[in-house]
Motif scaffolding. Sequence first.
Motif, PDB file in Angstrom:
ATOM      1  N   CYS A 120      -6.027   8.747  -0.328  1.00  0.00           N
ATOM      2  CA  CYS A 120      -7.304   8.192   0.122  1.00  0.00           C
ATOM      3  C   CYS A 120      -8.446   9.181  -0.121  1.00  0.00           C
ATOM      4  CB  CYS A 120      -7.230   7.819   1.602  1.00  0.00           C
ATOM      5  SG  CYS A 120      -6.153   6.406   1.965  1.00  0.00           S
TER       6      CYS A 120
ATOM      7  N   VAL B 264       5.894   5.352   7.538  1.00  0.00           N
ATOM      8  CA  VAL B 264       4.469   5.505   7.244  1.00  0.00           C
ATOM      9  C   VAL B 264       3.972   6.864   7.740  1.00  0.00           C
ATOM     10  CG1 VAL B 264       2.159   4.614   7.702  1.00  0.00           C
ATOM     11  CG2 VAL B 264       4.032   3.021   7.257  1.00  0.00           C
TER      12      VAL B 264
ATOM     13  N   VAL C  89      -5.023   0.594   4.183  1.00  0.00           N
ATOM     14  CA  VAL C  89      -3.850   1.080   3.462  1.00  0.00           C
ATOM     15  C   VAL C  89      -2.661   1.228   4.408  1.00  0.00           C
ATOM     16  CG1 VAL C  89      -2.872   3.047   2.219  1.00  0.00           C
ATOM     17  CG2 VAL C  89      -5.151   2.219   1.632  1.00  0.00           C
ATOM     18  N   ARG C  90      -2.887   1.851   5.557  1.00  0.00           N
ATOM     19  CA  ARG C  90      -1.791   2.033   6.511  1.00  0.00           C
ATOM     20  C   ARG C  90      -1.283   0.686   7.037  1.00  0.00           C
ATOM     21  NH1 ARG C  90      -5.201   6.516   7.811  1.00  0.00           N
ATOM     22  NH2 ARG C  90      -4.164   8.488   7.352  1.00  0.00           N
TER      23      ARG C  90
ATOM     24  N   GLU D 268       2.245  10.463   5.822  1.00  0.00           N
ATOM     25  CA  GLU D 268       0.855  10.645   6.238  1.00  0.00           C
ATOM     26  C   GLU D 268       0.111  11.606   5.319  1.00  0.00           C
ATOM     27  OE1 GLU D 268      -2.588  10.006   8.212  1.00  0.00           O
ATOM     28  OE2 GLU D 268      -0.685   8.967   8.570  1.00  0.00           O
TER      29      GLU D 268
ATOM     30  N   LEU E 163      -0.509   9.917   1.938  1.00  0.00           N
ATOM     31  CA  LEU E 163      -1.489   8.838   2.067  1.00  0.00           C
ATOM     32  C   LEU E 163      -2.896   9.397   2.223  1.00  0.00           C
ATOM     33  CD1 LEU E 163       0.377   6.328   4.427  1.00  0.00           C
ATOM     34  CD2 LEU E 163      -0.074   6.079   1.988  1.00  0.00           C
ATOM     35  N   GLU E 164      -3.035  10.442   3.011  1.00  0.00           N
ATOM     36  CA  GLU E 164      -4.344  11.051   3.205  1.00  0.00           C
ATOM     37  C   GLU E 164      -4.852  11.655   1.900  1.00  0.00           C
ATOM     38  OE1 GLU E 164      -7.889  12.378   4.385  1.00  0.00           O
ATOM     39  OE2 GLU E 164      -6.593  10.914   5.381  1.00  0.00           O
TER      40      GLU E 164
ATOM     41  N   ARG F 195      -8.621   3.712   4.943  1.00  0.00           N
ATOM     42  CA  ARG F 195      -7.383   4.279   5.475  1.00  0.00           C
ATOM     43  C   ARG F 195      -6.681   3.289   6.414  1.00  0.00           C
ATOM     44  NH1 ARG F 195     -10.487   8.139   3.686  1.00  0.00           N
ATOM     45  NH2 ARG F 195      -9.740  10.270   3.300  1.00  0.00           N
TER      46      ARG F 195
ATOM     47  N   LEU G 258       0.879  -1.114   4.463  1.00  0.00           N
ATOM     48  CA  LEU G 258       2.184  -0.481   4.291  1.00  0.00           C
ATOM     49  C   LEU G 258       3.090  -0.654   5.514  1.00  0.00           C
ATOM     50  CD1 LEU G 258       1.213   2.898   2.589  1.00  0.00           C
ATOM     51  CD2 LEU G 258       2.407   0.984   1.529  1.00  0.00           C
TER      52      LEU G 258
END
Length: 232
Positions: free
Chosen positions: A17, A6, A37-38, A10, A13-14, A34, A41
């Motif tokens: 989002c 994860v 989502v984290r 990062e 993902l950022e 956020r 996952l």
Amino acid sequence: MSEAEVRALEGELEALCASVDDVFARPASRENLRAMVRGLLSEVPRKNLWQLAEAAGHPNPDRLQGFLAKAAWDADELRDRVRAFAVAALAADDAVLIADETGDIKTGTKTAGVQRQYTGTAGRIENAQVSVHLSYGSGKGRTLIDSELYLGKGWSGTTAEHERRCAEQGIPPERASAVATKPELARRILELAPVAPVPFTYFLADEAYGQCRALRASLAYAPLAHHFLAVH
């Protein structure tokens, strides 16, 4: 995914989002997105709000509960953004659309659409909420891209009681006036596919959908796909 995996994602993902930040009205909602989502996952064993909150470093699930229950965002716009992201990542010559349903077993009576009904999750009749989902998949992977809540007889009608229950859960009157079958819900979802656009070769579903003439006719005459295949 492991915590290390994860963290390795990062940046991506950022970016994902951040691409939907404007869908949410408040900065706190963007932060909670956020965290959700984290957490989803992560290796959190049970994806309930208590454990997701703990993974995010929150003392209790109040922030995430408030986010899901009360925060303002454009659900349709968010769905469209996520679908576009998924299709861009998975589009391929062998891509398919898959319609299927799933149920979440519930203990109460307030959740939108909940009633005693058959759900494949349990393989029997249970008190459950059932939704029709549309998945997109190819050799690159697969994911959900859309869904419609199934509203059975307990939630569809024109009596004052029906209207009261649906109003409490934010169900639009046009969705609650009559029962829409699961194949009909699948047809409604599919009508959005060429608008999105979502390139695919086959549409897959089980026999309950394959036996629906209206759905077959929609697939035959709309510019949706090259083939319709009912999988028994």
